[in-house]
Design a protein around this motif. Structure first.
Motif, PDB file in Angstrom:
ATOM      1  N   ARG A  60       0.801  -1.221   0.000  1.00  0.00           N
ATOM      2  CA  ARG A  60       0.000   0.000   0.000  1.00  0.00           C
ATOM      3  C   ARG A  60       0.841   1.281   0.000  1.00  0.00           C
ATOM      4  O   ARG A  60       0.530   2.223  -0.744  1.00  0.00           O
ATOM      5  N   ARG A  85       1.860   1.841  -3.501  1.00  0.00           N
ATOM      6  CA  ARG A  85       0.723   2.234  -4.328  1.00  0.00           C
ATOM      7  C   ARG A  85       0.367   3.692  -4.085  1.00  0.00           C
ATOM      8  O   ARG A  85       0.064   4.433  -5.023  1.00  0.00           O
ATOM      9  N   THR A 134       0.296   6.277  -7.096  1.00  0.00           N
ATOM     10  CA  THR A 134      -1.071   6.465  -7.595  1.00  0.00           C
ATOM     11  C   THR A 134      -1.787   7.638  -6.946  1.00  0.00           C
ATOM     12  O   THR A 134      -2.847   8.040  -7.434  1.00  0.00           O
TER      13      THR A 134
END
Length: 472
Positions: free
Chosen positions: A223, A226, A230
């Motif tokens: 995470r 990410r 993102t």
């Protein structure tokens, strides 16, 4: 207070080592570049630890991770206290950096757990600022300890051992579990196992979730990465915070050149050169009261203040960093010119005072952007801040390695000017999110989204437009 002291202890340990660099070089017969690795490896540990400890804190709870990692951090300090060779010293610095990184991520999550958005301003300011105040105090204490023949540079490790042991004991008695999903999961298990219980309870966070332990670990460990690639908010704030953090750690290898080599300061006196930065950090922290007033005003106007209401201090503090660095750089130039023309040199206190706006800007940016991340990512704050900690720690590890080469090749003034230019380029980032933050959050999967009213617009946006029309 306990969380802040824990964070202070870890950040203090990152720089107190620098006070004894020249004595470490003498006793272990190593070069300056090798000795500086003790700083870089410690801060590199800050990048590696959050990859595991931040998601594990969201899986198993804040408290258990605190206690395990802080215990390991305390014990590994003995390696530096008792070790007499380079491999022992460097492995100590890397391992203590890894295990000491836990408070840098999970402490912020605990702060967001305990206080609601209205009340967390001051607590968040203390948590965000202490990691930067610790490295400033570290060289001062470490320098005077190392130059004392009765103590020596190894006593700095004993000092950190004492601090961390006291923090561990106080944390065991004072710090409760605060993470909501873990508390609800425990409550559900307790109700299910109750005598004569006929119902099976499950936490709402675990509802419709059927994953193996390895799948959960994979999701949680990935995470932060990410988020970095993102989430534009996390990505840009991580870049800004990393440059600020790297610049601060570059000063730990740059200030000894400027003040000890060029001005003849002792290690203890060289540590005192950070007093200007420390005073600025304290001033920047106290300005949080003004930020709170603006935030409460936004709550009165909108009901729930948007995360962007946290950005006032970052917008104000952004120009202070390049101002302080440019001022320091060109006072050095004036000092050199004066020495060439036989005029009196610029007094040593003048460049030290340039650290005040730099320190104030560092504190304002860190506390403002940290609370912004808290409000914007809520339950996922630990992972969001872990992404920023990873990048800033890499910069904090690399900058001290090349900054001596910069100061040697370019001179004190131009080396500091480069850092000033980098901070100047990043100045518009808080203003960017002030204007476009709501729209960016609306496109995110994890960030908080403003509620939409019947007209299809967020109340925050409507109120802002109405306010602008009233001004017109």
């Amino acid at each position: 207070m306990q969380l802040a002291i824990c964070t202070f202890t870890v950040s203090f340990g990152s720089s107190s080592y620098t006070g004894g660099l020249q004595y470490t070089m003498r006793d272990l017969n190593i070069s300056a570049d090798v000795a500086i690795l003790g700083i870089s490896l410690y801060v590199l540990g800050f990048a590696l630890g959050p990859l595991v400890f931040a998601p594990m804190g969201e899986m198993f709870g804040r408290r258990i991770i605190f206690l395990i990692t802080l215990s390991a951090y305390t014990l590994f300090q003995l390696e530096g206290s008792l070790g007499h060779n380079l491999p022992t010293l460097l492995s100590c610095r890397l391992l203590t950096g890894i295990f000491g990184s836990s408070p840098l991520t999970n402490a912020g999550g605990a702060v967001s757990d305990i206080w609601n958005a209205r009340e967390r301003g001051l607590a968040s300011a203390i948590y965000a600022t202490v990691p930067f105040l610790g490295p400033v105090i570290g060289p001062i204490v470490g320098g005077f300890v190392a130059q004392n023949p009765k103590l020596g540079w190894r006593f700095n490790f004993w000092l950190i051992f004492i601090f961390s042991a006291l923090t561990l004991i106080s944390g065991y008695f004072l710090t409760p579990e605060t993470y909501a999903p873990v508390l609800l999961r425990r409550r559900a298990r307790k109700l299910t196992e109750a005598p004569n219980g006929k119902a099976i309870y499950i936490s709402r966070h675990d509802l419709h979730v059927s994953r193996t332990f390895l799948q959960v670990m994979q999701i949680n460990l990935s995470r932060p990465f990410r988020f970095m690639f993102t989430e534009p908010i996390v990505f840009l704030l991580a870049i800004y915070i990393s440059l600020v953090y790297g610049t601060l750690y570059a000063l730990f290898s740059g200030f000894p050149i400027v003040f000890q080599q060029h001005r003849g300061f002792t290690p203890g006196e060289g540590g005192l050169a950070f007093l200007g930065v420390g005073l600025g950090i304290v001033m920047g922290t106290t300005s949080q009261s003004f930020q709170n007033k603006y935030y409460w005003r936004a709550m009165e106007k909108h009901g729930k203040a948007p995360p962007e209401a946290r950005l006032h201090l970052a917008i104000v503090g952004a120009p202070l960093i390049p101002i302080g660095l440019f001022s320091f750089a060109w006072q050095v130039v004036i000092s050199v010119i004066d020495s060439l023309t036989a005029n009196p040199r610029v007094h040593w206190v003048v460049p030290i005072l340039s650290g005040i706006p730099f320190g104030a800007g560092v504190a304002q940016i860190l506390q403002s952007l940290t609370t912004y991340l808290m409000d914007a990512y809520d339950l996922y704050f630990a992972s969001a801040v872990a992404a920023t900690v990873v990048l800033r720690s890499i910069c904090g590890a690399v900058f001290p390695l090349f900054s001596p080469l910069m100061f040697s090749a370019l001179g004190d003034a131009w080396a500091m000017t480069i850092f000033a230019i980098l901070s100047f380029v990043c100045m518009p980032i808080p203003l960017l999110f002030w204007v476009y933050g709501p729209w960016i959050r609306s496109k995110s999967r994890y960030a908080y989204k403003d509620p939409i009213n019947s007209t299809g617009e967020s109340p925050t946006r409507v109120a802002t437009v109405n306010h602008e029309m009233e001004k017109c």
